[in-house]
Design a protein around this motif. Structure first.
Motif, mmCIF file in Angstrom:
data_model
loop_
_atom_site.group_PDB
_atom_site.id
_atom_site.type_symbol
_atom_site.label_atom_id
_atom_site.label_comp_id
_atom_site.label_asym_id
_atom_site.label_seq_id
_atom_site.Cartn_x
_atom_site.Cartn_y
_atom_site.Cartn_z
ATOM 1 N N SER A 167 4.068 11.170 7.118
ATOM 2 C CA SER A 167 5.317 10.692 6.361
ATOM 3 C C SER A 167 5.272 8.881 6.249
ATOM 4 O O SER A 167 6.112 8.688 5.486
ATOM 5 C CB SER A 167 6.480 10.931 7.427
ATOM 6 O OG SER A 167 5.970 10.340 8.637
ATOM 7 N N ILE A 168 4.611 8.229 7.060
ATOM 8 C CA ILE A 168 4.466 6.920 6.697
ATOM 9 C C ILE A 168 2.971 6.264 6.568
ATOM 10 O O ILE A 168 2.099 6.486 7.400
ATOM 11 C CB ILE A 168 5.180 6.295 8.018
ATOM 12 C CG1 ILE A 168 6.472 6.367 8.209
ATOM 13 C CG2 ILE A 168 5.023 4.635 8.084
ATOM 14 C CD1 ILE A 168 7.272 6.015 9.607
ATOM 15 N N THR A 169 2.721 5.619 5.478
ATOM 16 C CA THR A 169 1.518 5.099 5.252
ATOM 17 C C THR A 169 1.534 3.492 5.170
ATOM 18 O O THR A 169 2.540 3.033 5.005
ATOM 19 C CB THR A 169 0.883 5.448 4.191
ATOM 20 O OG1 THR A 169 1.626 5.399 2.979
ATOM 21 C CG2 THR A 169 0.862 7.125 4.144
ATOM 22 N N LEU A 170 0.457 2.920 5.546
ATOM 23 C CA LEU A 170 0.567 1.272 5.581
ATOM 24 C C LEU A 170 0.407 1.083 3.999
ATOM 25 O O LEU A 170 1.360 -0.049 3.877
ATOM 26 C CB LEU A 170 -0.931 0.722 5.902
ATOM 27 C CG LEU A 170 -1.378 1.043 7.296
ATOM 28 C CD1 LEU A 170 -2.266 0.575 7.893
ATOM 29 C CD2 LEU A 170 -0.273 0.535 8.366
ATOM 30 N N LYS A 171 0.267 1.714 3.057
ATOM 31 C CA LYS A 171 0.314 1.329 1.710
ATOM 32 C C LYS A 171 1.767 1.382 1.119
ATOM 33 O O LYS A 171 2.111 0.423 0.265
ATOM 34 C CB LYS A 171 -0.966 2.057 0.802
ATOM 35 C CG LYS A 171 -0.969 1.629 -0.600
ATOM 36 C CD LYS A 171 -1.658 2.666 -1.207
ATOM 37 C CE LYS A 171 -1.763 2.195 -2.945
ATOM 38 N NZ LYS A 171 -2.844 2.928 -3.548
ATOM 39 N N ASP A 172 2.382 2.452 1.328
ATOM 40 C CA ASP A 172 3.496 3.264 0.516
ATOM 41 C C ASP A 172 4.766 2.939 1.776
ATOM 42 O O ASP A 172 5.940 2.889 0.989
ATOM 43 C CB ASP A 172 3.434 4.510 0.250
ATOM 44 C CG ASP A 172 2.241 4.473 -0.928
ATOM 45 O OD1 ASP A 172 2.112 3.907 -1.523
ATOM 46 O OD2 ASP A 172 1.676 5.793 -0.714
ATOM 47 N N GLY A 173 4.596 2.741 2.905
ATOM 48 C CA GLY A 173 5.769 2.656 3.733
ATOM 49 C C GLY A 173 5.946 1.338 4.163
ATOM 50 O O GLY A 173 6.219 0.982 5.288
ATOM 51 N N ALA A 174 6.076 0.185 3.357
ATOM 52 C CA ALA A 174 6.177 -0.875 3.648
ATOM 53 C C ALA A 174 7.426 -1.364 4.321
ATOM 54 O O ALA A 174 7.339 -2.218 5.454
ATOM 55 C CB ALA A 174 6.129 -1.975 2.376
ATOM 56 N N GLU A 175 8.593 -1.015 4.055
ATOM 57 C CA GLU A 175 9.615 -1.447 4.721
ATOM 58 C C GLU A 175 9.818 -0.697 6.155
ATOM 59 O O GLU A 175 9.921 -1.476 7.101
ATOM 60 C CB GLU A 175 10.884 -0.914 3.965
ATOM 61 C CG GLU A 175 11.179 -1.410 2.600
ATOM 62 C CD GLU A 175 11.475 -2.963 2.754
ATOM 63 O OE1 GLU A 175 12.066 -3.249 3.745
ATOM 64 O OE2 GLU A 175 11.152 -3.617 1.781
#
Length: 285
Positions: free
Chosen positions: A166-174
């Motif tokens: 659900s959270i990735t370093l690339k897409d979950g910046a916030e």
């Protein structure tokens, strides 16, 4: 652990005026050959009065200790008079930027990545910053790097290999920045440091796998594009057959329908422009 104690010392202007009077009196005594008196006055003036005068700039604090005991912290800006025997340590209350170095670490799936963060921080409690850690600036740097490493180990770089992430370093910046800020605040609270903002400033695959990952991303993009093209082409072929049947323009058996579908899919899905062949004869032998 020491707790910050704010003190408000008296203004130093009156003491400074008295210092000037005593200085003039000591010099006058020396001129009139009262050497012992003049020397004692000057020594007392320079040793017991002058060291007690401090100047505090805006967003600056003075941490005072007397014979190894914490006395208090002066945070107000201005000209003050304090105990001349106290040791005064300057602590800046201004915001600081920590531009972390790029470090190589493995993400949750074990892929080597390069990551770095920018941290905006400031001293909140001067007593903790002075007495709880040896060097609070070095402490901030080391703990920030440790927090970034720990964060990188918790999440995958992207969801190519872990589609359920659900959270990735690339897409979950916030979300990643919020978690990094929360962890840093917990780590740096011991040193009396307040984290104002923390964000990733660099994120990339390590050079040894960057080429392979780029090819994988390109292949994924090509497959997704081809899938959309095929879906659109199938819809167009279906519509063409339905319209031909509805209008009664031509009657096609199953074999001719299959040939028409094949030709239309080649035309619609091909990467190059097709060269049409005009058939002047009949469709049937």
């Amino acid at each position: 652990m020491y707790q910050e104690k704010i003190i408000h010392p008296p203004s130093g202007y009156l003491i400074f005026f008295l210092f000037l009077i005593a200085l003039a009196a000591g010099v006058l005594a020396l001129v009139n050959a009262f050497y012992w008196t003049g020397s004692l006055v000057l020594a007392a003036d320079l040793i017991l009065v002058l060291p007690g005068l401090i100047i505090n700039d805006p967003n600056e604090a003075k941490v005072l200790t007397l014979f190894g005991k914490y006395v208090g912290t002066v945070k107000s800006d201005g000209f003050f008079c304090v105990n001349p025997l106290t040791v005064k340590k300057r602590v800046s209350l201004r915001a600081n930027n920590l531009n972390g170095q790029q470090i190589k670490v493995n993400d949750k799936l074990g892929n080597p990545i390069e990551i770095a963060a920018v941290v905006v921080w400031q001293v909140k409690e001067t007593a903790k910053a002075t007495f709880s850690v040896e060097n609070y600036m070095q402490y901030v740097s080391i703990q920030s790097e440790a927090a970034v490493r720990h964060l990188a180990n918790l999440f995958p770089y992207d969801n190519f290999e872990d589609e359920e992430a659900s959270i990735t370093l690339k897409d979950g910046a916030e979300k990643v920045s919020a978690l990094l800020e929360s962890e840093l605040s917990e780590r740096l609270d011991r040193a009396g440091i307040e984290v104002l903002e923390a964000r990733l400033s660099h994120l990339a695959y390590a050079p040894e796998i960057a080429g392979a990952m780029l090819q994988r991303q390109q292949a994924t993009a090509v497959v997704a594009a081809r899938k959309q093209i095929v879906e659109g082409a199938v819809g167009m072929v279906e519509m063409a057959l339905a319209r031909l049947s509805e209008k009664g323009i031509v009657e096609l058996d199953e074999e001719r329908k299959a040939a028409m579908v094949s030709n239309l899919l080649v035309v619609l899905c091909g990467e190059r422009n097709v060269s049409p062949v005009v058939n002047a004869g009949t469709l049937y032998p």
